[in-house]
Design a protein around this motif. Structure first.
Motif: not given
Length: 377
Positions: A54-56, A90-92, A122-124
């Protein structure tokens, strides 16, 4: 096209089976016996459920923040498929609103085109705590506004995860995000225990890379770490690379949390799947790879070169976990977190044929997404 695979072992998510035929058709598992009109194919190794990350942030030399395109997302997916990832977000990381919008557009297009493995986004950030920002650029950390809410609440993004610092986002906004099917994770935060508990009561359900970039647990102030470990309902992402979390701390969380509430994440950056000397730039700062460690030239850890297969193996070798449990941390438990355990995360009749073949050294030799062979050594 129907096909039957017979592996030396099959781990269905609960138990290991010997020489169990797995028949797939139209992207799904349809039977666990040999269908009469299909000649089975023997494959050597252990067939396990595909890994879900879940965090790439990146992989294969690509970084979502730098290139918000379907091509970039597909490059990242191919890089991680080499290591058994069959589903990913895909994490931004923290960036300006235009970057967020174009990243969301790319994810939406990837989903509509059926890009292999893409489950959502995923918006980090960007609504984080400056004291716990890590390598996130302070210039883009900000209060939430309607502009960001419009992005988070889009209906074409699949699974939506947002990491935020609860001291900077009200419980009313958290409730509103949850009502729009956003999974709120808490992280990059210096919040006190009471603030974290209030966010959990408002509907937050996860913690981003437990222990890292969050207020620590003390005897008189439990902080975010204490609230995360205490919670019986919230999931915790854990980076098991030997750098981000000490093995003892990782084991404390796994032993203290209810079974199924700690899941593996990679926080992967562009060098995953690249040469050992690969380095890259993040917001104008050079990030150096030293073996399996990434550091910005300013000293901070800057994501990982960790892949899910290595994370699983690290759980066994570093933490002493049983192999099946390590596999569940990479497949079933993240599937539960994103609400897709009825579709993926285990090998059961009716589920997606997202599968990984491991050799005797637990290295990936084949990856199947929806029954399609997308990687073979």
């Amino acid at each position: 096209m129907k096909q039957t695979l017979i592996a030396d072992q099959v781990f269905d998510g609960e138990v290991f089976h010997q020489n169990l035929p797995v028949t797939i058709d139209d992207g799904h598992i349809i039977a666990f016996d040999t269908v009469a009109d299909i000649k089975p194919v023997r494959v050597n190794g252990t067939l396990v459920p595909g890994f879900i990350d879940i965090q790439v942030n990146g992989g294969g030399g690509a970084l979502l923040n730098a290139d918000r395109s379907v091509k970039c997302i597909e490059t990242i997916g191919r890089a991680h498929a080499q290591f058994g990832t069959t589903g990913f977000l895909p994490t931004l990381i923290t960036d300006d609103i235009d970057v967020m919008r174009t990243a969301a557009d790319a994810v939406a297009q990837s989903l509509s085109e059926g890009s292999d493995g893409v489950l959502g986004v995923h918006f980090e950030g960007p609504h984080l705590s400056v004291p716990k920002k890590g390598v996130h650029p302070q210039s883009h950390i900000r209060r939430i506004s309607d502009a960001e809410l419009d992005v988070f609440c889009r209906k074409d993004l699949g699974v939506k995860v947002v990491t935020l610092a609860p001291e900077n986002v009200s419980v009313e906004v958290i409730k509103a995000l949850v009502a729009e099917d956003v999974r709120v994770c808490l992280g990059h935060s210096n919040a006190d225990y009471d603030t974290v508990v209030a966010a959990l009561k408002a509907g937050a359900t996860g913690f981003t890379h437990l222990y890292n970039a969050m207020s620590p647990m003390g005897s008189r102030e439990p902080g975010m770490v204490g609230a995360a470990i205490e919670s019986r309902d919230a999931w915790c992402g854990l980076i098991v690379d030997g750098h981000h979390v000490h093995a003892a701390a990782a084991k404390v969380a796994i032993y203290a949390k209810p079974k199924g509430k700690v899941m593996l994440v990679t926080d992967a950056m562009p060098p995953v799947g690249m040469a050992q000397d690969a380095s890259f730039e993040l917001f104008g700062t050079k990030v150096i790879r030293d073996g399996d460690r990434l550091n910005a030239i300013t000293g901070e850890l800057a994501g990982c070169v960790l892949d899910m297969a290595q994370a699983v193996n690290n759980c066994v070798s570093m933490l002493g976990l049983e192999f099946g449990e390590a596999l569940r941390m990479a497949s079933l438990y993240p599937a539960l977190f994103i609400g897709q355990d009825s579709v993926r995360g285990t090998l059961k009749v009716g589920k997606k044929a997202d599968m990984v073949l491991l050799d005797s050294q637990r290295q990936v030799t084949r990856t199947y997404i929806g029954g399609k062979l997308v990687y073979q050594i």
